[in-house]
Design a protein around this motif. Structure first.
Motif, PDB file in Angstrom:
ATOM      1  N   PRO A 122       0.832  -1.202   0.000  1.00  0.00           N
ATOM      2  CA  PRO A 122       0.000   0.000   0.000  1.00  0.00           C
ATOM      3  C   PRO A 122       0.866   1.252   0.000  1.00  0.00           C
ATOM      4  N   TRP A 123       0.327   2.329  -0.532  1.00  0.00           N
ATOM      5  CA  TRP A 123       1.029   3.596  -0.397  1.00  0.00           C
ATOM      6  C   TRP A 123       0.051   4.651   0.107  1.00  0.00           C
ATOM      7  N   PRO A 124       0.550   5.720   0.704  1.00  0.00           N
ATOM      8  CA  PRO A 124      -0.345   6.697   1.345  1.00  0.00           C
ATOM      9  C   PRO A 124      -1.185   7.456   0.332  1.00  0.00           C
ATOM     10  N   ASP A 125      -2.345   7.903   0.785  1.00  0.00           N
ATOM     11  CA  ASP A 125      -3.232   8.682  -0.082  1.00  0.00           C
ATOM     12  C   ASP A 125      -2.575   9.992  -0.509  1.00  0.00           C
ATOM     13  N   ASP A 126      -1.694  10.510   0.340  1.00  0.00           N
ATOM     14  CA  ASP A 126      -1.025  11.776   0.019  1.00  0.00           C
ATOM     15  C   ASP A 126       0.351  11.540  -0.604  1.00  0.00           C
ATOM     16  N   LEU A 127       0.443  10.494  -1.453  1.00  0.00           N
ATOM     17  CA  LEU A 127       1.731  10.129  -2.063  1.00  0.00           C
ATOM     18  C   LEU A 127       2.411  11.331  -2.702  1.00  0.00           C
ATOM     19  N   ARG A 128       1.672  12.077  -3.512  1.00  0.00           N
ATOM     20  CA  ARG A 128       2.303  13.177  -4.248  1.00  0.00           C
ATOM     21  C   ARG A 128       2.645  14.361  -3.361  1.00  0.00           C
ATOM     22  N   ALA A 129       2.119  14.374  -2.160  1.00  0.00           N
ATOM     23  CA  ALA A 129       2.504  15.409  -1.209  1.00  0.00           C
ATOM     24  C   ALA A 129       3.760  15.009  -0.440  1.00  0.00           C
ATOM     25  N   ARG A 130       3.954  13.702  -0.285  1.00  0.00           N
ATOM     26  CA  ARG A 130       5.095  13.229   0.502  1.00  0.00           C
ATOM     27  C   ARG A 130       6.315  12.899  -0.345  1.00  0.00           C
ATOM     28  N   VAL A 131       6.115  12.694  -1.640  1.00  0.00           N
ATOM     29  CA  VAL A 131       7.224  12.354  -2.535  1.00  0.00           C
ATOM     30  C   VAL A 131       7.399  13.461  -3.565  1.00  0.00           C
ATOM     31  N   ARG A 132       8.622  13.879  -3.734  1.00  0.00           N
ATOM     32  CA  ARG A 132       8.950  14.856  -4.777  1.00  0.00           C
ATOM     33  C   ARG A 132       9.824  14.164  -5.807  1.00  0.00           C
ATOM     34  N   LEU A 133       9.478  14.325  -7.075  1.00  0.00           N
ATOM     35  CA  LEU A 133      10.314  13.797  -8.152  1.00  0.00           C
ATOM     36  C   LEU A 133      11.309  14.864  -8.571  1.00  0.00           C
ATOM     37  N   GLU A 134      12.568  14.495  -8.542  1.00  0.00           N
ATOM     38  CA  GLU A 134      13.640  15.420  -8.905  1.00  0.00           C
ATOM     39  C   GLU A 134      14.387  14.825 -10.083  1.00  0.00           C
ATOM     40  N   ARG A 135      14.342  15.495 -11.210  1.00  0.00           N
ATOM     41  CA  ARG A 135      15.035  14.983 -12.392  1.00  0.00           C
ATOM     42  C   ARG A 135      16.537  15.107 -12.185  1.00  0.00           C
ATOM     43  N   ALA A 136      17.234  13.961 -12.315  1.00  0.00           N
ATOM     44  CA  ALA A 136      18.672  13.937 -12.043  1.00  0.00           C
ATOM     45  C   ALA A 136      19.311  12.819 -12.840  1.00  0.00           C
ATOM     46  N   ASP A 137      20.636  12.831 -12.872  1.00  0.00           N
ATOM     47  CA  ASP A 137      21.417  11.798 -13.554  1.00  0.00           C
ATOM     48  C   ASP A 137      22.626  11.496 -12.682  1.00  0.00           C
ATOM     49  N   ILE A 138      22.633  10.311 -12.060  1.00  0.00           N
ATOM     50  CA  ILE A 138      23.707  10.002 -11.121  1.00  0.00           C
ATOM     51  C   ILE A 138      25.068   9.924 -11.803  1.00  0.00           C
ATOM     52  N   ALA A 139      25.075   9.701 -13.109  1.00  0.00           N
ATOM     53  CA  ALA A 139      26.352   9.580 -13.816  1.00  0.00           C
ATOM     54  C   ALA A 139      26.993  10.937 -14.085  1.00  0.00           C
ATOM     55  N   GLU A 140      26.274  12.025 -13.794  1.00  0.00           N
ATOM     56  CA  GLU A 140      26.780  13.367 -14.059  1.00  0.00           C
ATOM     57  C   GLU A 140      27.258  14.028 -12.768  1.00  0.00           C
ATOM     58  N   PRO A 141      28.292  14.872 -12.858  1.00  0.00           N
ATOM     59  CA  PRO A 141      28.694  15.641 -11.677  1.00  0.00           C
ATOM     60  C   PRO A 141      27.519  16.459 -11.141  1.00  0.00           C
ATOM     61  N   LEU A 142      27.453  16.592  -9.832  1.00  0.00           N
ATOM     62  CA  LEU A 142      26.346  17.281  -9.152  1.00  0.00           C
ATOM     63  C   LEU A 142      25.007  16.605  -9.444  1.00  0.00           C
ATOM     64  N   LEU A 143      25.060  15.358  -9.925  1.00  0.00           N
ATOM     65  CA  LEU A 143      23.853  14.588 -10.253  1.00  0.00           C
ATOM     66  C   LEU A 143      23.028  15.268 -11.351  1.00  0.00           C
ATOM     67  N   GLY A 144      23.689  16.122 -12.124  1.00  0.00           N
ATOM     68  CA  GLY A 144      22.982  16.830 -13.188  1.00  0.00           C
ATOM     69  C   GLY A 144      22.154  17.996 -12.684  1.00  0.00           C
ATOM     70  N   LEU A 145      22.241  18.315 -11.398  1.00  0.00           N
ATOM     71  CA  LEU A 145      21.489  19.425 -10.822  1.00  0.00           C
ATOM     72  C   LEU A 145      22.283  20.723 -10.955  1.00  0.00           C
ATOM     73  N   THR A 146      21.603  21.838 -10.806  1.00  0.00           N
ATOM     74  CA  THR A 146      22.322  23.103 -10.754  1.00  0.00           C
ATOM     75  C   THR A 146      23.095  23.174  -9.446  1.00  0.00           C
ATOM     76  N   PRO A 147      24.180  23.935  -9.388  1.00  0.00           N
ATOM     77  CA  PRO A 147      24.928  24.042  -8.126  1.00  0.00           C
ATOM     78  C   PRO A 147      24.050  24.508  -6.971  1.00  0.00           C
ATOM     79  N   GLU A 148      23.119  25.431  -7.264  1.00  0.00           N
ATOM     80  CA  GLU A 148      22.251  25.945  -6.206  1.00  0.00           C
ATOM     81  C   GLU A 148      21.323  24.847  -5.671  1.00  0.00           C
ATOM     82  N   ARG A 149      20.725  24.094  -6.587  1.00  0.00           N
ATOM     83  CA  ARG A 149      19.807  23.041  -6.148  1.00  0.00           C
ATOM     84  C   ARG A 149      20.572  21.913  -5.453  1.00  0.00           C
ATOM     85  N   HIS A 150      21.776  21.637  -5.914  1.00  0.00           N
ATOM     86  CA  HIS A 150      22.600  20.610  -5.284  1.00  0.00           C
ATOM     87  C   HIS A 150      22.890  20.973  -3.829  1.00  0.00           C
TER      88      HIS A 150
END
Length: 374
Positions: A52-80
């Motif tokens: 089961p997963w919670p009814d407020d799934l989208r409130a408790r989970v945030r999707l962050e687009r990233a790439d682990i193979a890239e430095p800083l995980l592909g995030l901007t320095p500020e977001r990192h």
């Protein structure tokens, strides 16, 4: 509490996410695809877990687009920097699990990806987050016999697949990081994870389900079309190098995820702790081959210590059955004493894997309509 999780849409990662969501807190899932398409993929993976997963799934989970193979995980320095400062725990589950992928690809994802995830932890100001690294029991590599200790990590025996070598290197990176920063790292080493649950179309597959799906396609083709010189409708015996008493460690994913979360919410007892998330009873490789014969009756794979090198057709057929062929001479066992001590009886040992379970695991994706090539 905020947990950063990589690999949330994968077979293990989705089960980890389901168990993490049973506890209070938020999760930031580092994914390759965000937006509505990313949510569809994540929810499909979660649905396939049967948890089961919670009814407020989208409130408790945030999707962050990233790439682990890239430095800083592909995030901007500020977001990192921001994410590093927010994280209370970092779970690194994402990996390239192709056993025979090119070494440079495996190194980029599995080794440098681990380094980049640890860089996120190092960027946290003040206290650093709890770090949980998913490795594999198969970092034992080419060691064929004896009992592997949970704190053991060496390359004296070489490796049976490039994947194993990449996960060994990733653990070395994590150990060096832990000692450099004087910050604990928990390493979890699962066996081959599987489930007997049917896997819907698009759900992440485990290795046995992938092999079963390929075999089901192979079963519908006449061997004469694949093996020149074979009479139509004739059975084919494929002898591959190996021992008839070889074993493979298979473990129920449901147990592995429950234990992983249980271990990660206790105080670490050492700078680097390694645990074997393995089944107490290894599975004979011959049992797996017997189930495979049931799926594709014309293909009879046999272990033969005197078998010579495989020809092109044999190599192609071996590729269909997945990574089991790489471990057909393995007799080693995995020590679980540290795991048992840490759990303190909180989670009972997994049930034995009988023929019914193995058959269901191999056939978990057989009915899937997703294209499978052989």
């Amino acid at each position: 509490m905020l947990t950063v999780l990589t690999g949330a849409t994968g077979f293990l990662g989705s089960h980890l996410l389901a168990h993490l969501l049973r506890r209070p807190g938020q999760v930031t899932a580092l994914v390759r695809q965000d937006g509505e398409a990313g949510w569809r993929r994540l929810e499909s993976a979660l649905r396939a877990t049967g948890e089961p997963w919670p009814d407020d799934l989208r409130a408790r989970v945030r999707l962050e687009r990233a790439d682990i193979a890239e430095p800083l995980l592909g995030l901007t320095p500020e977001r990192h920097r921001e994410l590093a400062g927010q994280a209370d725990a970092i779970w690194h589950s994402a990996a390239d699990v192709d056993l025979v992928a090119p070494e440079n690809r495996l190194a980029r994802v599995n080794v440098e990806g681990t380094r980049h995830v640890l860089d996120l932890a190092a960027a946290a100001p003040g206290r650093r987050p709890r770090i949980v690294l998913i490795s594999t029991a198969y970092v034992a590599g080419g060691r064929l016999r004896g009992t592997v200790r949970e704190d053991e990590l060496d390359d004296r025996h070489g490796f049976l697949t490039p994947y194993e070598a990449s996960k060994y290197a990733a653990e070395q990176v994590a150990r060096a990081w832990a000692h450099e920063h004087r910050h604990p790292v928990t390493v979890l080493r699962p066996g081959v994870l599987l489930t007997d649950r049917p896997l819907p179309v698009g759900a992440p597959r485990h290795p046995l389900a992938e092999a079963g799906a390929r075999l089901s396609v192979l079963a519908r083709r006449d061997p004469s079309r694949l093996l020149p010189g074979t009479p139509p409708g004739s059975p084919f015996t494929l002898r591959i190098p190996g021992r008839e008493d070889a074993v493979v460690n298979l473990l129920q994913i449901e147990y592995a995820a429950q234990v992983a979360v249980c271990l990660a919410f206790r105080e670490p007892a050492a700078l680097v702790e390694s645990f074997h998330l393995t089944h107490p009873d290894d599975t004979p490789v011959s049992d797996c081959l017997g189930v495979m014969r049931g799926i594709c009756p014309w293909l009879d794979v046999r272990l033969d210590p005197k078998a010579g090198p495989l020809g092109p057709a044999g190599q192609r057929l071996v590729g269909v059955i997945g990574g089991i062929h790489a471990h057909t001479s393995v007799l080693r066992r995995y020590d679980r004493s540290r795991l048992r001590e840490a759990l303190g009886g909180a989670v009972p040992d997994p049930l034995p894997l009988d023929a019914r379970y193995l058959t269901a695991a191999f056939e978990a994706a057989v009915s899937s309509r997703r294209s499978t090539t052989v």
